[in-house]
Design an enzyme around this catalytic site. Structure first.
Site, PDB file in Angstrom:
ATOM      1  N   GLU A 157       0.830  -1.199   0.000  1.00 13.03           N
ATOM      2  CA  GLU A 157       0.000   0.000   0.000  1.00 13.03           C
ATOM      3  C   GLU A 157       0.868   1.253   0.000  1.00 13.03           C
ATOM      4  O   GLU A 157       1.865   1.341   0.724  1.00 13.03           O
ATOM      5  CB  GLU A 157      -0.918   0.015   1.229  1.00 13.03           C
ATOM      6  N   ASP A 158       0.478   2.198  -0.840  1.00 13.28           N
ATOM      7  CA  ASP A 158       1.002   3.565  -0.768  1.00 13.28           C
ATOM      8  C   ASP A 158       2.509   3.665  -0.984  1.00 13.28           C
ATOM      9  O   ASP A 158       3.206   4.380  -0.253  1.00 13.28           O
ATOM     10  CB  ASP A 158       0.662   4.189   0.596  1.00 13.28           C
ATOM     11  N   CYS A 196      -6.809   4.553  -2.606  1.00 16.35           N
ATOM     12  CA  CYS A 196      -7.052   3.115  -2.555  1.00 16.35           C
ATOM     13  C   CYS A 196      -8.391   2.689  -3.148  1.00 16.35           C
ATOM     14  O   CYS A 196      -8.442   1.793  -3.997  1.00 16.35           O
ATOM     15  CB  CYS A 196      -6.920   2.614  -1.123  1.00 16.35           C
ATOM     16  N   ASP A 215      -0.855  -0.312  -4.556  1.00 15.53           N
ATOM     17  CA  ASP A 215      -2.172   0.147  -5.016  1.00 15.53           C
ATOM     18  C   ASP A 215      -2.143   1.564  -5.579  1.00 15.53           C
ATOM     19  O   ASP A 215      -3.037   1.958  -6.322  1.00 15.53           O
ATOM     20  CB  ASP A 215      -3.227   0.016  -3.912  1.00 15.53           C
ATOM     21  N   HIS A 216      -1.146   2.347  -5.242  1.00 13.95           N
ATOM     22  CA  HIS A 216      -0.916   3.676  -5.829  1.00 13.95           C
ATOM     23  C   HIS A 216       0.385   4.206  -5.255  1.00 13.95           C
ATOM     24  O   HIS A 216       1.086   3.499  -4.525  1.00 13.95           O
ATOM     25  CB  HIS A 216      -2.082   4.642  -5.562  1.00 13.95           C
TER      26      HIS A 216
END
Length: 636
Positions: free
Chosen positions: A34-35, A73, A249-250
């Site tokens: 994540e992130d 997200c 996810d980004h």
């Protein structure tokens, strides 16, 4: 040596094929971080210590142009799970949980129907109410509830989400966990603040350096979790029959990255390891890089393709691996709409080098009153905002602290990956600008981008009881949503020369046209008796959205006595996502809303007593917005 090497490869292939059992299809494992951006050793960035991920890259293919279609997200995951663009099906607003047409299904359901065991561990956040049939197993425990629960010789698709790198672990509910990670990493593996590079749009301050170092250390820790997963896959005898994807996810969870449509928001790592048994699907020899553009809308169709399933025709992604692999895509798109409590409308298109960003609400800043309440305690944001308030920002650090956004932006991401030099006005890039403008419009027309009617107005028109979804409504009633006319109105913001056209639109019978006409009057700051009279007339509009725009415009012209009661009335609307429109208008008015301070304090106190876990999510968003408003009053 060559015959011996050939014999060894043949033996390995024989072992792998026999491990497949009666089902020749591959297992597929997604490991999602994540992130994070491509801040990994295998991408030549050495602040984080990532030996397990780097080894995976040596054994697989490293994609250099992987693109998350959204910088947050929920809309990013809505893209992943459906293989469709959220603005086309209504799932683009953060945590909206709208209904979608019945044909829109999670791609994992097609795998289940084809005999795959599927499991997700654990995050969903799909922006729509995904049915229980989405996964065979939904659980936090990947060790016991993952591939080990499949049937004999049953292929599996498993998703394991690693939350240790999430932005919240830098500033909220993460300190105890972070100290545990630091202890486990040990001093030799830690990244220190004086070692990092500070992006040029931030002021180079100790708090920002410390946060970047913490981000890197969280990545190093997550690498250990990746190692545990891969080791377990190997111990269970499945590494030779499992295709592994690793991606984020980004981009990183920093200000001006998370939630936005910048290169740093959307450019993500992607590594795919294909075992020898399925070498026909491998995009390259092990250890190589692939510069093909791939975006999240492609991931679901690609997994189906690897499983021997032809992606359904409604999916908008292009498989980049497997039996149904297509030619490489030319362009990647992105979107930003409501992010928690803050409204926006941004679209972008990237051709692998040039990135065109269209800001449809240029009157709204990137930060200041647009900052979401949830991350506003982040040290990097606070320092940046403090420097802006004190007038201490210069040159590159001041660009994204402006109080308005340019309507259009064009960047050469090869020469300017931090996107500091806007090329829109440079005649040398006129050809690229016009080409990407056209590509973006064609894409919007193709998917019928639903973002040009605000979420509150969709809620006014459609309820959960309505049989037709937003996707179906605009096709059954094209006059309700004339996309090209709406976009033409949006393209006139902000330009005082179009005031007459905006006033005419504000008087239209079409609510969406009225919205853009009203936004034009707000943005253009033109004042005359005709406009004031029309704003007063529209205070009684049956659409709360139009009434709010009228009230805000009048309040900005100094007529608070007639307008503020309208905003308070809509603030208390039964549908909190309609009330949120009024909360944002009040927040943007700042000191002009002070005459109703007591009413706002009472409303905030009432919200603070609620258990938000039992309330519609929009109530929390209104609460956050009012908290920001009251903090602004107290600071001034």
């Amino acid at each position: 040596m060559k015959p011996l090497k050939s014999l060894l490869c043949t033996l390995l292939l024989f072992v792998a094929v026999n491990a497949l059992g009666d089902d020749p299809r591959p297992n597929i494992l997604w490991i999602t971080l994540e992130d994070i951006g491509p801040d990994l050793g295998c991408y030549d960035l050495r602040y984080a210590d990532t030996p397990n991920i780097d080894r995976l890259a040596l054994e697989g293919t490293r994609y250099t142009r992987a693109w998350s279609n959204a910088g947050m997200c929920a809309p990013a995951r809505a893209t992943l799970i459906t293989g469709m663009y959220p603005p086309g099906i209504g799932t683009q607003n953060m945590r909206s949980e709208v209904r979608t047409p019945e044909f829109v299904r999670a791609f994992s359901e097609y795998l289940r129907q084809a005999g795959y065991f599927t499991s997700n561990h654990d995050k969903t956040d799909y922006n729509w109410a995904a049915p229980k049939t989405t996964w065979t197993v939904q659980s936090k425990d990947w060790f016991d509830d993952g591939w080990r629960r499949r049937g004999t010789d049953q292929p599996f698709f498993t998703v394991i989400n690693i939350g240790d790198t999430h932005a919240s672990q830098m500033y909220w509910r993460g300190e105890e966990k972070y100290q545990r990670r630091v202890k486990e990493l040990g001093p030799k593996r830690l990244c220190h603040p004086d070692e990092v590079d500070v992006p040029p749009y931030y002021p180079d301050q100790p708090e920002i350096r410390a946060e970047i170092a913490r981000y890197q250390n969280n990545i190093s820790y997550a690498d250990g979790v990746v190692g545990e997963i891969l080791d377990q896959l190997d111990d269970d005898g499945l590494a030779d029959t499992t295709i592994v994807f690793l991606f984020s996810d980004h981009g990183p969870g920093f200000p001006r990255s998370k939630g936005w449509c910048f290169y740093s928001s959307l450019h993500v790592p992607l590594i795919v390891r294909v075992p020898q048994a399925f070498r026909q699907y491998a995009p390259s020899e092990p250890g190589h890089a692939d510069d093909r553009i791939v975006s999240f809308v492609d991931f679901g169709p690609t997994v189906l393709s690897l499983g021997g399933i032809e992606p359904p025709s409604h999916m908008q992604g292009q498989p980049f691996l497997g039996e149904f692999k297509t030619s490489a895509r030319r362009l990647a798109f992105s979107y930003r709409d409501r992010m928690d409590e803050r409204f926006d409308l941004i679209r972008s298109v990237w051709d692998g080098r040039f990135h065109y960003i269209r800001n449809y609400f240029p009157r709204l800043p990137w930060f200041h009153g647009q900052t979401r309440y949830y991350p506003h305690t982040q040290a990097s944001y606070q320092v940046w905002q403090e420097f802006a308030d004190m007038g201490r920002l210069q040159e590159s650090t001041a660009i994204y602290m402006a109080h308005e956004k340019p309507a259009e932006m064009l960047f050469d991401t090869q020469a300017d990956p931090h996107e500091l030099n806007n090329l829109v006005s440079d005649p040398a890039y006129a050809t690229q600008l016009e080409a990407l403008r056209t590509e973006l419009r064609d894409w919007q027309d193709g998917i019928i981008d639903l973002g040009f009617m605000p979420e509150s107005m969709w809620h006014e028109r459609l309820s959960d009881r309505d049989s037709a979804t937003r996707y179906e409504t605009v096709r059954q009633q094209p006059g309700l949503y004339p996309l090209q006319q709406l976009r033409q109105l949006a393209d006139r913001l902000p330009n005082a020369g179009h005031t007459a056209a905006m006033l005419k639109a504000f008087q239209s019978d079409n609510r969406a046209e009225q919205f853009w006409g009203g936004m034009g009057l707000l943005a253009n700051h033109v004042d005359n008796d005709t406009i004031r009279a029309e704003l007063h007339r529209q205070l009684d509009n049956p659409s709360p959205t139009i009434a709010v725009i009228s009230a805000q415009a009048l309040a900005e012209l100094g007529e608070t006595e007639a307008s503020l009661p309208i905003l308070l009335r809509v603030l208390d609307h039964d549908d909190p996502l309609i009330g949120l429109r009024a909360a944002n208008a009040i927040d943007q008015l700042g000191q002009r809303a002070r005459p109703v301070l007591q009413e706002l304090v009472a409303h905030e106190k009432q919200l603070s007593k609620l258990d938000m876990r039992e309330e519609p999510l929009g109530k929390q968003f209104i609460h956050w917005t009012l908290q920001h408003t009251l903090e602004t009053f107290s600071n001034q």
